[in-house]
Design an enzyme around this catalytic site. Structure first.
Site, PDB file in Angstrom:
ATOM      1  N   HIS A 179       0.859  -1.228  -0.193  1.00  0.00           N
ATOM      2  CA  HIS A 179      -0.038  -0.004   0.106  1.00  0.00           C
ATOM      3  C   HIS A 179       0.927   1.289   0.000  1.00  0.00           C
ATOM      4  O   HIS A 179       1.939   1.161   0.441  1.00  0.00           O
ATOM      5  CB  HIS A 179      -0.828  -0.165   1.267  1.00  0.00           C
ATOM      6  N   PRO A 180       0.421   2.270  -0.561  1.00  0.00           N
ATOM      7  CA  PRO A 180       1.134   3.809  -0.321  1.00  0.00           C
ATOM      8  C   PRO A 180       1.700   3.985   0.922  1.00  0.00           C
ATOM      9  O   PRO A 180       2.848   4.768   0.759  1.00  0.00           O
ATOM     10  CB  PRO A 180       0.449   4.593  -1.096  1.00  0.00           C
ATOM     11  N   ARG A 181       1.146   3.606   1.745  1.00  0.00           N
ATOM     12  CA  ARG A 181       1.636   4.103   3.225  1.00  0.00           C
ATOM     13  C   ARG A 181       3.024   3.224   3.529  1.00  0.00           C
ATOM     14  O   ARG A 181       3.752   3.496   4.690  1.00  0.00           O
ATOM     15  CB  ARG A 181       0.438   3.782   4.332  1.00  0.00           C
ATOM     16  N   LYS A 182       3.177   2.194   2.904  1.00  0.00           N
ATOM     17  CA  LYS A 182       4.386   1.319   3.326  1.00  0.00           C
ATOM     18  C   LYS A 182       5.529   1.793   2.287  1.00  0.00           C
ATOM     19  O   LYS A 182       5.417   2.668   1.588  1.00  0.00           O
ATOM     20  CB  LYS A 182       4.246  -0.185   2.855  1.00  0.00           C
ATOM     21  N   LEU A 183       6.795   1.565   2.703  1.00  0.00           N
ATOM     22  CA  LEU A 183       8.030   1.617   2.055  1.00  0.00           C
ATOM     23  C   LEU A 183       8.088   1.417   0.604  1.00  0.00           C
ATOM     24  O   LEU A 183       7.996   2.356  -0.247  1.00  0.00           O
ATOM     25  CB  LEU A 183       9.180   1.266   2.792  1.00  0.00           C
TER      26      LEU A 183
END
Length: 379
Positions: A179-183
């Site tokens: 997901h975009p919140r992950k690195l």
């Protein structure tokens, strides 16, 4: 002043070029790029098999299915986690049973898990919360002694380490988020990793409606073979468009981790003398990728967590409340899986917040975040 976001993915021209190549190839669904991404991710994580999926949630779902968890079973999970951790066992008719977490790391421990075990416990899901590595070895011993499957929810964990190795290696099966919140991001998407070849083979089949012939094999044949479906499967596939981005992102992962750890060090140093602020820090058995950098607002701080969030927002800083407590959500109100007290979970949920941290965070912006907190704390 410009707004400082809590996170931004590190995406650029290389990802655009990789996607353009996939589009030009004419093969945009799950195919050769997905297979290449699986192989590269497995090698990076030092594990035998990787199976790309549409999300970490679907990877968790598949992990439980291939591990033999089903209707009527119990699965011990942290309430202190995104709600998907509890949802995955619910999807298959199992009962999530909530365990408390360690006050320093925010992760379950062997002791908190043991307190939540029931005669029907078939698996535990242990989370590397915010990228903070969990202490796996005691959990491994507990599971081995009781014949329980150890599933690692490493959604936030790519780039974190446990005793010198990547997180996820010691679990029976692990699930990852892009997901975009992950690195490492592919927009949406996930991965399942395991050293169990039979589980990996079944997961590959199940993610594709349980077909005995993959879509790539069928579309690559002039005369497509007749497929059959041995069990009820799912549509949990990743596309080659996503996998192409993932391959580029994987090459950048080490640089992402190094930069985030550098920024985390700056936060810790700058906030060390502020009374009532406790910063996330590495445990002695591993290193965090600092997917999230969180602080706990202690009673001696001049204002509460909500007031500090408002102060940061006034200063154009976008921070976030800490991790949710799933047992407090309406979806799990009155749920029979809350069998033990969860005081640490509730304390961390009520008193932590996540500060801006991402690869492109400028020094002047980080200084603004720090100044806002120091001013609020009277430092």
């Amino acid at each position: 002043m410009s707004r400082i976001s809590v996170m931004k993915p590190w995406l650029g021209a290389a990802e655009s070029e990789a996607v353009a190549e996939v589009i030009a190839s004419g093969w945009v669904a799950q195919g050769p790029r997905t297979e290449a991404f699986e192989q590269a991710f497995a090698e990076h994580q030092q594990v035998g098999h990787a199976v790309a999926t549409s999300s970490c949630t679907t990877a968790l779902h598949l992990a439980l299915v291939v591990a033999g968890v089903g209707e009527g079973d119990d699965v011990v999970v942290p309430s202190y986690s995104f709600i998907a951790t509890a949802n995955a066992p619910t999807y298959i008719g199992a009962r999530p049973v909530f365990a408390d977490v360690d006050a320093v790391t925010g992760n379950v421990t062997a002791d908190t898990v043991e307190a939540a075990l029931t005669p029907a416990t078939r698996a535990i899901i242990a989370v590397d919360q915010g990228g903070m590595p969990l202490d796996l070895q005691p959990l491994r011993r507990l599971c081995d002694e009781r014949g329980i499957a150890l599933v690692e929810d490493a959604a936030c964990g790519a780039g974190s380490t446990y005793r010198g190795a990547p997180v996820g290696v010691g679990a029976d099966i692990s699930a990852w988020s892009f997901h975009p919140r992950k690195l490492l991001t592919t927009g949406e998407g996930g991965m399942l990793t395991t050293n169990n070849e039979a589980w990996a083979t079944r997961a590959r089949r199940l993610r594709e409606h349980a077909m005995d012939v993959s879509a790539a094999e069928r579309h690559g044949s002039l005369l497509a073979p007749q497929e059959s479906y041995s069990e009820v499967g799912y549509n949990f596939r990743m596309t080659d468009l996503q996998a192409a981005i993932g391959l580029v992102q994987l090459d950048k992962l080490d640089a992402m981790v190094a930069r985030r750890r550098e920024l985390a060090d700056i936060y810790r140093s700058a906030l060390a003398d502020v009374p009532g602020v406790r910063c996330a820090t590495d445990p002695d058995y591993g290193t965090s990728n600092f997917q999230s950098f969180w602080i706990e607002v202690l009673p001696e701080f001049p204002m509460g967590r909500e007031q500090l969030l408002e102060k940061l927002a006034t200063d154009e800083v976008s921070a976030r409340r800490g991790i949710m407590a799933a047992h407090r959500q309406p979806a799990y109100a009155g749920h029979p899986g809350q069998m033990v007290p969860l005081p640490v979970t509730e304390r961390l949920t009520d008193h932590t917040l996540i500060l801006p941290l991402y690869h492109g965070l400028e020094a002047t912006d980080q200084a603004r975040v720090i100044e806002s907190i120091r001013t609020a704390g009277g430092a």
